[in-house]
Scaffold this motif. Structure first.
Motif, PDB file in Angstrom:
ATOM      1  N   ILE A 140      13.035  -1.409  -1.358  1.00 56.16           N
ATOM      2  CA  ILE A 140      14.131  -0.698   0.097  1.00 56.16           C
ATOM      3  C   ILE A 140      15.375  -0.383  -1.271  1.00 56.16           C
ATOM      4  CG2 ILE A 140      15.794   0.182   1.933  1.00 56.16           C
ATOM      5  CD1 ILE A 140      13.000   0.637   3.020  1.00 56.16           C
ATOM      6  N   PHE A 141      15.810  -1.443  -1.847  1.00 51.33           N
ATOM      7  CA  PHE A 141      16.989  -1.474  -2.513  1.00 51.33           C
ATOM      8  C   PHE A 141      17.282  -0.301  -3.341  1.00 51.33           C
ATOM      9  CE2 PHE A 141      19.445  -2.404  -6.406  1.00 51.33           C
ATOM     10  CZ  PHE A 141      20.824  -2.805  -5.688  1.00 51.33           C
ATOM     11  N   THR A 142      15.710  -1.356  -4.462  1.00 53.37           N
ATOM     12  CA  THR A 142      15.993   0.283  -5.341  1.00 53.37           C
ATOM     13  C   THR A 142      14.814   1.617  -5.058  1.00 53.37           C
ATOM     14  OG1 THR A 142      13.948  -1.279  -6.692  1.00 53.37           O
ATOM     15  CG2 THR A 142      13.842   0.404  -7.807  1.00 53.37           C
ATOM     16  N   ASN A 181       1.109  -1.583  -0.103  1.00 48.47           N
ATOM     17  CA  ASN A 181       0.341   0.376   0.065  1.00 48.47           C
ATOM     18  C   ASN A 181       0.712   1.384  -0.123  1.00 48.47           C
ATOM     19  OD1 ASN A 181      -2.417   1.048  -0.120  1.00 48.47           O
ATOM     20  ND2 ASN A 181      -1.770   2.083   2.390  1.00 48.47           N
ATOM     21  N   VAL A 182       2.244   1.217   0.685  1.00 49.71           N
ATOM     22  CA  VAL A 182       2.615   2.469   0.726  1.00 49.71           C
ATOM     23  C   VAL A 182       3.760   3.261  -0.052  1.00 49.71           C
ATOM     24  CG1 VAL A 182       4.096   4.138   2.215  1.00 49.71           C
ATOM     25  CG2 VAL A 182       2.556   2.608   3.324  1.00 49.71           C
ATOM     26  N   PHE A 183       5.107   1.710  -0.004  1.00 49.77           N
ATOM     27  CA  PHE A 183       5.810   1.815  -0.839  1.00 49.77           C
ATOM     28  C   PHE A 183       5.485   1.501  -2.282  1.00 49.77           C
ATOM     29  CE2 PHE A 183       8.120   0.372   2.447  1.00 49.77           C
ATOM     30  CZ  PHE A 183       9.463   1.037   2.475  1.00 49.77           C
ATOM     31  N   LEU A 220       4.457   4.629  -7.337  1.00 49.18           N
ATOM     32  CA  LEU A 220       3.482   5.590  -8.661  1.00 49.18           C
ATOM     33  C   LEU A 220       3.182   6.905  -8.440  1.00 49.18           C
ATOM     34  CD1 LEU A 220       1.007   2.193  -8.362  1.00 49.18           C
ATOM     35  CD2 LEU A 220       2.730   3.227 -10.396  1.00 49.18           C
ATOM     36  N   TYR A 221       3.512   7.463  -6.981  1.00 50.71           N
ATOM     37  CA  TYR A 221       2.945   8.788  -7.588  1.00 50.71           C
ATOM     38  C   TYR A 221       3.893   9.543  -7.300  1.00 50.71           C
ATOM     39  CZ  TYR A 221       1.940  13.653  -5.242  1.00 50.71           C
ATOM     40  OH  TYR A 221       1.682  14.823  -4.775  1.00 50.71           O
ATOM     41  N   LYS A 251       5.652  11.513   4.030  1.00 51.01           N
ATOM     42  CA  LYS A 251       5.625  11.415   5.402  1.00 51.01           C
ATOM     43  C   LYS A 251       5.186   9.766   5.735  1.00 51.01           C
ATOM     44  CE  LYS A 251       3.458  12.876  10.021  1.00 51.01           C
ATOM     45  NZ  LYS A 251       2.954  11.001   9.771  1.00 51.01           N
ATOM     46  N   ASP A 252       4.042   9.302   4.425  1.00 48.41           N
ATOM     47  CA  ASP A 252       3.894   8.164   4.668  1.00 48.41           C
ATOM     48  C   ASP A 252       4.967   6.906   4.989  1.00 48.41           C
ATOM     49  OD1 ASP A 252       0.943   8.915   4.956  1.00 48.41           O
ATOM     50  OD2 ASP A 252       0.611   8.794   3.120  1.00 48.41           O
ATOM     51  N   VAL A 253       6.348   6.814   3.418  1.00 42.05           N
ATOM     52  CA  VAL A 253       6.756   6.781   3.240  1.00 42.05           C
ATOM     53  C   VAL A 253       7.840   6.475   5.000  1.00 42.05           C
ATOM     54  CG1 VAL A 253       9.062   6.097   2.384  1.00 42.05           C
ATOM     55  CG2 VAL A 253       6.858   6.742   1.037  1.00 42.05           C
ATOM     56  N   LYS A 254       8.085   7.598   5.589  1.00 44.45           N
ATOM     57  CA  LYS A 254       8.877   7.538   6.970  1.00 44.45           C
ATOM     58  C   LYS A 254       8.354   6.579   8.049  1.00 44.45           C
ATOM     59  CE  LYS A 254      10.724  10.381   9.769  1.00 44.45           C
ATOM     60  NZ  LYS A 254      11.196  11.783  10.457  1.00 44.45           N
TER      61      LYS A 254
END
Length: 264
Positions: free
Chosen positions: A221-223, A122-124, A129-130, A185-188
């Motif tokens: 994370i790697f990408t 959902n988040v990553f 995409l965003y 912020k959502d990613v963090k």
């Protein structure tokens, strides 16, 4: 056309009865000139998962991989007579054929793992995409890469069509109207949740061996860390979580050749 086969329950059950083919074929876009951030993350996640399962596979780069896929999702695998796309479908298919990285987990841990996988997807995925298709600074790079393998005006049309599809998805999921700062912020927050789950362990569910959640997180994370973007805010956010970065390094050195990829 492989898109005629879908990864529904009947397909997964029928595929489980078939013997393993000699080699799984993994279809992805061209890595150097074409592939985008979310597709690259998903391709790496599937590669890591297959390697963790000790399954032989061959990467088949195709400029039209997205349009060969059963549902337009990248990557997809061809396993004998069956074609499956999306990380979850591939994991389920292989589990039904007797290879399961989380079989040893308790029921509660399996439920937790599914919840974390859902969080990552959902988040990553939506954040990637965003950034690729909504953020104006990155959009120009996205258009160049996504359309690089097609002649004009086909590249223009396919870029327009893809962006329209992504915006529709992000709208439905409530992501399109977010600000870039809210996406970051959502990613963090997601990284913080994942880091708290690791809590010093080698892998998300212990020190013994990785499972599909480790493979999925590794891919994203790697990408994010290694993909050059017009700004490096996303990579810097991830780098502030050393346990996640160290997880990437651990998986890289244990299942990938050091000459193939390198986390900095």
């Amino acid at each position: 056309m492989p898109g005629e086969l879908t990864a529904d329950v009947a397909t997964l059950e029928l595929g489980a009865q078939e013997p393993w083919p000699q080699l799984i074929q993994l279809y992805c876009p061209y890595e150097v000139e074409q592939i985008l951030l979310p597709d690259n993350a998903n391709c790496l996640a599937v590669q890591a998962f297959l390697k963790m399962c000790n399954l032989d596979f061959q990467i088949e780069p195709r400029r039209n991989a997205e349009y060969m896929s059963p549902n337009g999702s990248i990557p997809f695998i061809k396993c004998g007579a069956f074609v499956l796309s999306e990380f979850d479908n591939i994991v389920s298919f292989i589990a039904r054929k007797g290879t399961n990285l989380s079989n040893h987990l308790k029921s509660s841990d399996k439920s937790d793992m599914k919840a974390y996988i859902s969080l990552v997807n959902n988040v990553f995925v939506n954040a990637e995409l965003y950034i690729c298709w909504v953020d104006e600074a990155t959009l120009e790079v996205t258009k160049q890469r996504h359309g690089s393998v097609y002649p004009w005006p086909l590249n223009y049309y396919l870029n327009w069509k893809k962006r329209k599809q992504v915006i529709k998805r992000l709208n439905v999921l409530g992501w399109y109207n977010k600000t870039l700062e809210k996406v970051f912020k959502d990613v963090k927050d997601c990284c913080m949740i994942l880091s708290n789950r690791l809590n010093g362990r080698e892998y998300f569910f212990g020190d013994n061996k990785p499972n599909e959640l480790d493979a999925l997180v590794f891919g994203h994370i790697f990408t994010i860390i290694t993909t050059p973007l017009p700004n490096n805010i996303l990579a810097n956010i991830v780098k502030n979580f050393p346990m996640l970065v160290n997880l990437c390094k651990r998986i890289e050195t244990s299942i990938f050749s050091p000459q193939t990829i390198a986390v900095k």
